[in-house]
Design a protein around this motif. Structure first.
Motif, PDB file in Angstrom:
ATOM      1  N   SER A  38       0.867  -1.171   0.000  1.00  0.00           N
ATOM      2  CA  SER A  38       0.000   0.000   0.000  1.00  0.00           C
ATOM      3  C   SER A  38       0.904   1.221   0.000  1.00  0.00           C
ATOM      4  O   SER A  38       2.046   1.141  -0.447  1.00  0.00           O
ATOM      5  CB  SER A  38      -0.938  -0.033   1.214  1.00  0.00           C
ATOM      6  N   GLU A  39       0.428   2.324   0.509  1.00  0.00           N
ATOM      7  CA  GLU A  39       1.143   3.595   0.461  1.00  0.00           C
ATOM      8  C   GLU A  39       1.842   3.897   1.778  1.00  0.00           C
ATOM      9  O   GLU A  39       1.407   3.460   2.837  1.00  0.00           O
ATOM     10  CB  GLU A  39       0.146   4.724   0.176  1.00  0.00           C
ATOM     11  N   CYS A  40       2.914   4.676   1.718  1.00  0.00           N
ATOM     12  CA  CYS A  40       3.545   5.305   2.883  1.00  0.00           C
ATOM     13  C   CYS A  40       3.978   4.315   3.967  1.00  0.00           C
ATOM     14  O   CYS A  40       3.838   4.589   5.158  1.00  0.00           O
ATOM     15  CB  CYS A  40       2.620   6.349   3.484  1.00  0.00           C
ATOM     16  N   GLY A  41       4.485   3.169   3.555  1.00  0.00           N
ATOM     17  CA  GLY A  41       4.961   2.189   4.518  1.00  0.00           C
ATOM     18  C   GLY A  41       3.910   1.206   5.007  1.00  0.00           C
ATOM     19  O   GLY A  41       4.196   0.369   5.854  1.00  0.00           O
ATOM     20  N   TRP A  42       2.700   1.303   4.479  1.00  0.00           N
ATOM     21  CA  TRP A  42       1.632   0.378   4.855  1.00  0.00           C
ATOM     22  C   TRP A  42       1.620  -0.814   3.910  1.00  0.00           C
ATOM     23  O   TRP A  42       1.862  -0.687   2.712  1.00  0.00           O
ATOM     24  CB  TRP A  42       0.268   1.061   4.762  1.00  0.00           C
ATOM     25  N   CYS A  43       1.286  -1.970   4.449  1.00  0.00           N
ATOM     26  CA  CYS A  43       1.053  -3.155   3.643  1.00  0.00           C
ATOM     27  C   CYS A  43       0.052  -4.036   4.395  1.00  0.00           C
ATOM     28  O   CYS A  43      -0.233  -3.796   5.567  1.00  0.00           O
ATOM     29  CB  CYS A  43       2.356  -3.912   3.364  1.00  0.00           C
ATOM     30  N   LYS A  44      -0.488  -5.002   3.667  1.00  0.00           N
ATOM     31  CA  LYS A  44      -1.423  -5.953   4.275  1.00  0.00           C
ATOM     32  C   LYS A  44      -0.846  -7.345   4.145  1.00  0.00           C
ATOM     33  O   LYS A  44      -0.256  -7.689   3.126  1.00  0.00           O
ATOM     34  CB  LYS A  44      -2.772  -5.944   3.547  1.00  0.00           C
ATOM     35  N   ASP A  45      -1.066  -8.149   5.184  1.00  0.00           N
ATOM     36  CA  ASP A  45      -0.663  -9.546   5.072  1.00  0.00           C
ATOM     37  C   ASP A  45      -1.749 -10.315   4.311  1.00  0.00           C
ATOM     38  O   ASP A  45      -2.790  -9.753   3.950  1.00  0.00           O
ATOM     39  CB  ASP A  45      -0.328 -10.156   6.440  1.00  0.00           C
ATOM     40  N   LYS A  46      -1.498 -11.574   4.055  1.00  0.00           N
ATOM     41  CA  LYS A  46      -2.433 -12.358   3.237  1.00  0.00           C
ATOM     42  C   LYS A  46      -3.785 -12.570   3.903  1.00  0.00           C
ATOM     43  O   LYS A  46      -4.736 -12.968   3.254  1.00  0.00           O
ATOM     44  CB  LYS A  46      -1.809 -13.684   2.827  1.00  0.00           C
ATOM     45  N   TRP A  47      -3.880 -12.268   5.208  1.00  0.00           N
ATOM     46  CA  TRP A  47      -5.153 -12.399   5.915  1.00  0.00           C
ATOM     47  C   TRP A  47      -5.896 -11.071   5.969  1.00  0.00           C
ATOM     48  O   TRP A  47      -6.964 -10.986   6.556  1.00  0.00           O
ATOM     49  CB  TRP A  47      -4.910 -12.955   7.324  1.00  0.00           C
ATOM     50  N   GLY A  48      -5.323 -10.025   5.370  1.00  0.00           N
ATOM     51  CA  GLY A  48      -5.979  -8.720   5.326  1.00  0.00           C
ATOM     52  C   GLY A  48      -5.638  -7.802   6.481  1.00  0.00           C
ATOM     53  O   GLY A  48      -6.165  -6.701   6.573  1.00  0.00           O
ATOM     54  N   LEU A  49      -4.744  -8.226   7.368  1.00  0.00           N
ATOM     55  CA  LEU A  49      -4.344  -7.391   8.503  1.00  0.00           C
ATOM     56  C   LEU A  49      -3.321  -6.363   8.033  1.00  0.00           C
ATOM     57  O   LEU A  49      -2.380  -6.697   7.320  1.00  0.00           O
ATOM     58  CB  LEU A  49      -3.752  -8.263   9.608  1.00  0.00           C
ATOM     59  N   SER A  50      -3.520  -5.116   8.418  1.00  0.00           N
ATOM     60  CA  SER A  50      -2.644  -4.028   7.990  1.00  0.00           C
ATOM     61  C   SER A  50      -1.454  -3.858   8.922  1.00  0.00           C
ATOM     62  O   SER A  50      -1.585  -3.989  10.141  1.00  0.00           O
ATOM     63  CB  SER A  50      -3.428  -2.706   7.934  1.00  0.00           C
ATOM     64  N   TRP A  51      -0.334  -3.538   8.317  1.00  0.00           N
ATOM     65  CA  TRP A  51       0.931  -3.316   9.017  1.00  0.00           C
ATOM     66  C   TRP A  51       1.530  -2.014   8.529  1.00  0.00           C
ATOM     67  O   TRP A  51       1.489  -1.721   7.338  1.00  0.00           O
ATOM     68  CB  TRP A  51       1.910  -4.453   8.721  1.00  0.00           C
ATOM     69  N   GLN A  52       2.092  -1.241   9.437  1.00  0.00           N
ATOM     70  CA  GLN A  52       2.874  -0.063   9.088  1.00  0.00           C
ATOM     71  C   GLN A  52       4.329  -0.390   9.411  1.00  0.00           C
ATOM     72  O   GLN A  52       4.680  -0.503  10.581  1.00  0.00           O
ATOM     73  CB  GLN A  52       2.443   1.145   9.907  1.00  0.00           C
ATOM     74  N   ILE A  53       5.126  -0.567   8.394  1.00  0.00           N
ATOM     75  CA  ILE A  53       6.544  -0.848   8.592  1.00  0.00           C
ATOM     76  C   ILE A  53       7.238   0.514   8.518  1.00  0.00           C
ATOM     77  O   ILE A  53       7.463   1.054   7.435  1.00  0.00           O
ATOM     78  CB  ILE A  53       7.076  -1.839   7.548  1.00  0.00           C
ATOM     79  N   THR A  54       7.525   1.076   9.689  1.00  0.00           N
ATOM     80  CA  THR A  54       7.904   2.480   9.816  1.00  0.00           C
ATOM     81  C   THR A  54       9.300   2.630  10.414  1.00  0.00           C
ATOM     82  O   THR A  54       9.488   2.443  11.616  1.00  0.00           O
ATOM     83  CB  THR A  54       6.883   3.214  10.718  1.00  0.00           C
ATOM     84  N   PRO A  55      10.274   2.989   9.583  1.00  0.00           N
ATOM     85  CA  PRO A  55      11.610   3.227  10.127  1.00  0.00           C
ATOM     86  C   PRO A  55      11.601   4.367  11.154  1.00  0.00           C
ATOM     87  O   PRO A  55      10.917   5.376  10.970  1.00  0.00           O
ATOM     88  CB  PRO A  55      12.434   3.618   8.901  1.00  0.00           C
ATOM     89  N   ARG A  56      12.354   4.190  12.219  1.00  0.00           N
ATOM     90  CA  ARG A  56      12.478   5.256  13.226  1.00  0.00           C
ATOM     91  C   ARG A  56      12.982   6.542  12.579  1.00  0.00           C
ATOM     92  O   ARG A  56      12.597   7.635  12.992  1.00  0.00           O
ATOM     93  CB  ARG A  56      13.408   4.811  14.340  1.00  0.00           C
TER      94      ARG A  56
END
Length: 159
Positions: free
Chosen positions: A103-121
């Motif tokens: 997705s946008e701006c460091g967001w992604c979804k896992d295969k189950w539809g749960l959203s994650w923000q992978i955000t570098p410090r």
């Protein structure tokens, strides 16, 4: 001992698969208990995995195999603060590469539809910089990204 507060995440029969993936992917994560249904229920039968207790980065969670009625949405996400590009890439690629989606701006979804923000410090430090012009440059750079590129963020921050 049962924690006072646990995040309950709804799955359509694959809570154990999800919990196992999280435990293998994220530090300080584990599958803690698997509970089988003591009787038949609307979306399963006696003996099926009904609830999985697991921990994601120290946060107690419960995966409930409740059926297809309710889906995850972006209104809930795990934000993971990463220390460097290697960790950012590893976690992003694990999620997206295991049937997830970018997705946008460091967001992604896992295969189950749960959203994650992978955000570098480094990103958090950049867009909260007291120099508001530097913060805006970093923020504007982030707005063009999917996975966060720390070098680009830092370059934008410096101007």
């Amino acid at each position: 001992m049962t924690p006072k507060n646990t995040i309950c995440l709804w799955y359509d029969g694959d809570a154990l698969e999800a919990a196992t993936f999280y435990a293998e992917t994220f530090p300080d994560s584990s599958v803690d208990a698997i509970h089988h249904a003591p009787g038949d229920y609307p979306d399963g039968q006696q003996g099926d995995v009904l609830v999985v207790d697991f921990t994601v980065m120290g946060i107690p969670c419960m995966g409930l195999n409740g059926g297809p009625m309710f889906k995850h949405s972006e209104a809930f996400s795990f934000q993971v603060a990463t220390d460097d590009q290697e960790e950012t890439d590893r976690l992003w690629n694990a999620i997206v590469g295991n049937g997830g989606q970018e997705s946008e701006c460091g967001w992604c979804k896992d295969k189950w539809g749960l959203s994650w923000q992978i955000t570098p410090r480094a990103l958090i430090e950049a867009w909260t910089d007291p120099d508001r012009a530097a913060a805006k440059r970093a923020f504007d750079a982030m707005m063009t990204m999917r996975k966060i590129d720390i070098a680009t963020i830092e370059a934008a921050r410096r101007g």
